[in-house]
Design a protein around this motif. Sequence first.
Motif, PDB file in Angstrom:
ATOM      1  N   ALA A   1       2.136  42.584  13.607  1.00 20.35           N
ATOM      2  CA  ALA A   1       1.390  41.580  14.357  1.00 20.35           C
ATOM      3  C   ALA A   1      -0.080  41.585  13.942  1.00 20.35           C
ATOM      4  N   TYR A   2      -0.656  42.772  13.770  1.00 22.34           N
ATOM      5  CA  TYR A   2      -2.060  42.844  13.358  1.00 22.34           C
ATOM      6  C   TYR A   2      -2.231  42.288  11.952  1.00 22.34           C
ATOM      7  N   HIS A   3      -1.352  42.657  11.056  1.00 20.59           N
ATOM      8  CA  HIS A   3      -1.426  42.191   9.672  1.00 20.59           C
ATOM      9  C   HIS A   3      -1.337  40.665   9.604  1.00 20.59           C
ATOM     10  N   ALA A   4      -0.560  40.076  10.518  1.00 25.22           N
ATOM     11  CA  ALA A   4      -0.385  38.626  10.535  1.00 25.22           C
ATOM     12  C   ALA A   4      -1.448  37.925  11.369  1.00 25.22           C
ATOM     13  N   GLY A   5      -2.403  38.676  11.928  1.00 27.57           N
ATOM     14  CA  GLY A   5      -3.450  38.073  12.746  1.00 27.57           C
ATOM     15  C   GLY A   5      -2.982  37.653  14.121  1.00 27.57           C
ATOM     16  N   ARG A   6      -1.915  38.268  14.626  1.00 29.15           N
ATOM     17  CA  ARG A   6      -1.344  37.872  15.919  1.00 29.15           C
ATOM     18  C   ARG A   6      -1.340  39.016  16.925  1.00 29.15           C
ATOM     19  N   LEU A   7      -2.251  39.968  16.765  1.00 26.42           N
ATOM     20  CA  LEU A   7      -2.299  41.097  17.696  1.00 26.42           C
ATOM     21  C   LEU A   7      -2.799  40.633  19.063  1.00 26.42           C
ATOM     22  N   HIS A   8      -2.025  40.926  20.104  1.00 23.64           N
ATOM     23  CA  HIS A   8      -2.413  40.559  21.467  1.00 23.64           C
ATOM     24  C   HIS A   8      -3.674  41.311  21.858  1.00 23.64           C
ATOM     25  N   HIS A   9      -4.505  40.690  22.702  1.00 26.46           N
ATOM     26  CA  HIS A   9      -5.782  41.327  23.048  1.00 26.46           C
ATOM     27  C   HIS A   9      -5.620  42.508  23.999  1.00 26.46           C
ATOM     28  N   ALA A  10      -4.427  42.642  24.625  1.00 24.59           N
ATOM     29  CA  ALA A  10      -4.199  43.747  25.566  1.00 24.59           C
ATOM     30  C   ALA A  10      -2.782  44.274  25.401  1.00 24.59           C
ATOM     31  N   LEU A  11      -2.669  45.570  25.148  1.00 27.21           N
ATOM     32  CA  LEU A  11      -1.366  46.221  25.027  1.00 27.21           C
ATOM     33  C   LEU A  11      -1.170  47.148  26.209  1.00 27.21           C
ATOM     34  N   LEU A  12       0.045  47.171  26.741  1.00 32.52           N
ATOM     35  CA  LEU A  12       0.398  48.090  27.820  1.00 32.52           C
ATOM     36  C   LEU A  12       1.459  49.041  27.281  1.00 32.52           C
ATOM     37  N   LEU A  13       1.076  50.295  27.061  1.00 30.54           N
ATOM     38  CA  LEU A  13       2.000  51.304  26.557  1.00 30.54           C
ATOM     39  C   LEU A  13       2.621  52.013  27.749  1.00 30.54           C
TER      40      LEU A  13
ATOM     41  N   SER B   1      -1.827  59.375  22.081  1.00 28.99           N
ATOM     42  CA  SER B   1      -1.968  59.668  20.642  1.00 28.99           C
ATOM     43  C   SER B   1      -1.813  58.392  19.824  1.00 28.99           C
ATOM     44  N   PHE B   2      -0.828  57.575  20.193  1.00 30.42           N
ATOM     45  CA  PHE B   2      -0.624  56.312  19.483  1.00 30.42           C
ATOM     46  C   PHE B   2      -1.810  55.373  19.675  1.00 30.42           C
ATOM     47  N   ALA B   3      -2.355  55.337  20.893  1.00 27.51           N
ATOM     48  CA  ALA B   3      -3.494  54.451  21.179  1.00 27.51           C
ATOM     49  C   ALA B   3      -4.690  54.814  20.301  1.00 27.51           C
ATOM     50  N   PHE B   4      -4.989  56.097  20.179  1.00 26.90           N
ATOM     51  CA  PHE B   4      -6.120  56.519  19.360  1.00 26.90           C
ATOM     52  C   PHE B   4      -5.852  56.288  17.873  1.00 26.90           C
ATOM     53  N   GLN B   5      -4.609  56.466  17.445  1.00 26.09           N
ATOM     54  CA  GLN B   5      -4.292  56.219  16.043  1.00 26.09           C
ATOM     55  C   GLN B   5      -4.400  54.726  15.726  1.00 26.09           C
ATOM     56  N   LEU B   6      -3.999  53.880  16.677  1.00 27.81           N
ATOM     57  CA  LEU B   6      -4.130  52.437  16.479  1.00 27.81           C
ATOM     58  C   LEU B   6      -5.605  52.038  16.407  1.00 27.81           C
ATOM     59  N   ALA B   7      -6.437  52.634  17.270  1.00 27.29           N
ATOM     60  CA  ALA B   7      -7.875  52.360  17.214  1.00 27.29           C
ATOM     61  C   ALA B   7      -8.439  52.751  15.854  1.00 27.29           C
ATOM     62  N   GLU B   8      -8.033  53.906  15.356  1.00 26.12           N
ATOM     63  CA  GLU B   8      -8.499  54.361  14.048  1.00 26.12           C
ATOM     64  C   GLU B   8      -8.045  53.396  12.949  1.00 26.12           C
ATOM     65  N   HIS B   9      -6.834  52.871  13.070  1.00 30.35           N
ATOM     66  CA  HIS B   9      -6.294  51.931  12.088  1.00 30.35           C
ATOM     67  C   HIS B   9      -7.135  50.654  12.040  1.00 30.35           C
TER      68      HIS B   9
ATOM     69  N   PRO C   1      -7.492  42.227   8.977  1.00 28.47           N
ATOM     70  CA  PRO C   1      -6.038  42.388   9.099  1.00 28.47           C
ATOM     71  C   PRO C   1      -5.267  42.012   7.843  1.00 28.47           C
ATOM     72  N   VAL C   2      -5.808  41.100   7.032  1.00 31.03           N
ATOM     73  CA  VAL C   2      -5.104  40.664   5.820  1.00 31.03           C
ATOM     74  C   VAL C   2      -4.932  41.819   4.848  1.00 31.03           C
ATOM     75  N   THR C   3      -5.931  42.701   4.767  1.00 36.50           N
ATOM     76  CA  THR C   3      -5.867  43.821   3.827  1.00 36.50           C
ATOM     77  C   THR C   3      -5.289  45.081   4.456  1.00 36.50           C
ATOM     78  N   ALA C   4      -4.958  45.010   5.748  1.00 36.56           N
ATOM     79  CA  ALA C   4      -4.432  46.199   6.429  1.00 36.56           C
ATOM     80  C   ALA C   4      -2.982  46.452   6.026  1.00 36.56           C
ATOM     81  N   PRO C   5      -2.590  47.726   5.830  1.00 34.70           N
ATOM     82  CA  PRO C   5      -1.188  48.038   5.517  1.00 34.70           C
ATOM     83  C   PRO C   5      -0.293  47.752   6.719  1.00 34.70           C
ATOM     84  N   LEU C   6       0.983  47.638   6.464  1.00 39.27           N
ATOM     85  CA  LEU C   6       1.942  47.310   7.518  1.00 39.27           C
ATOM     86  C   LEU C   6       2.329  48.527   8.358  1.00 39.27           C
TER      87      LEU C   6
END
Length: 310
Positions: A1-13, A23-31, A38-43
Motif C-alpha cells: 500500500a505504501y509503495h503504491a501511494g495508498r497508505l491509510h493515514h491511521a493504522l490500528l494494530l 515492534s512492528f510500529a517502530f519498524q514501519l516508522a523506520e521504513h 514511496p515509489v522508490t521504497a522496497p515492497l
Amino acid sequence: AYHAGRLHHALLLSGPAGIGKASFAFQLAEHLLTYPDPVTAPLTLAPRDPSSPLFRQIAQGAHPGVLHLTRPLNDKTKTFKAAVTVDEIRRIGRFLSMTSYDGSWRVVIVDPADDMNANAANALLKNLEEPPARTLFVLIAHSPGALLPTIRSRCHVMRLAPLEPQTLLTVLEHLNADLPETEAGRMTLAARADGSVREALMLTRYGGLDISEAMEQVVRARDFPVEVAWKIAESVSGRDGAVQFSLFCQLALDTVADAARRAAVSGELAQAATLSELWREVERMSNETQIYNLDKRQHVMGLLRRMWQA
C-alpha cells in the motif's frame, strides 16, 4: 500500500499483548523515514541495523519525526499511571505544528490506545479527523473493542496473530530466556503464553509457571485447598512482589476467560454467564486492590475461593 501511494493515514494494530505490535510500529516508522518516497521504497521491510544513527534515534525516542505516546510515569509512586492521559495526547498538536524533519514523514505511535481515558480518546479523535499530509498514526490496541467506534472507523485495522508455538520458542531461545529443560515443559510454556513473547517472559522470569500450576490445582480441587491458596498469596504479595501480583491477577483473568469459553462452546450457557460475571468481578477487585493499596493476601485468598466456587 505504501509503495503504491495508498497508505491509510491511521493504522490500528490489534492483537494480544506481547506479540510484536509495537515492534512492528517502530519498524514501519523506520521504513517510512528511510524511504520517504514511496515509489522508490522496497515492497518488504528491510532488516534493521541497530548500529545505524536512525535506528538509535528512534530507539532512544530522540528522532524529531517519531512521537511515541504511552501511559506516563507517576512521579510519586514511580509506577506508570493507569491510563494514557489527555495531556499525553495533547502533545500531538505541538508535534504536528512543527515543520517536519527534512520534509519527511511524521509518525505518531499510541501504545496502547485502548488505555486512553475518555478525554484522551476525544482529543485523539480530533487529530484523526484532520490529519496533516505525510503523517501516519499507528494505534496499538490489545482490546480494540475498548476504543471509541468513531476512532476505529477512521483507522485501517490490521489484526496481528499470536506466534505459533515453535516460533515463540525460537524467539525465547534468541532472547536467552530460562526455558524448561524438557520438551513437554516447553510446550506447556508455549500453550500458557498463548503465542505472546511478553507472557512467556513473565512466566519464566517471575515464577509465573509455578503460580499458574498452583492456581490450576486450586480450581480443580474437590475441597478448597487452603494451604495451597495461602502459599500463592504469600508468594505474590510481598513488598517486592508487584510484578508477581500483577501476573497473578492476569493469570486469574485468563483462567476464568478460558473456562467461560469452554462452557459457552459446550452449550453450558448458564455457567458461561456466571463465569463471565466472575471475570468482571476479578478485574474490578484486582484494580481496586492496586489502586487503593488494599491487603493483597486477603485479595488473593478471596479471589481463589471465588474461582474455586465457580
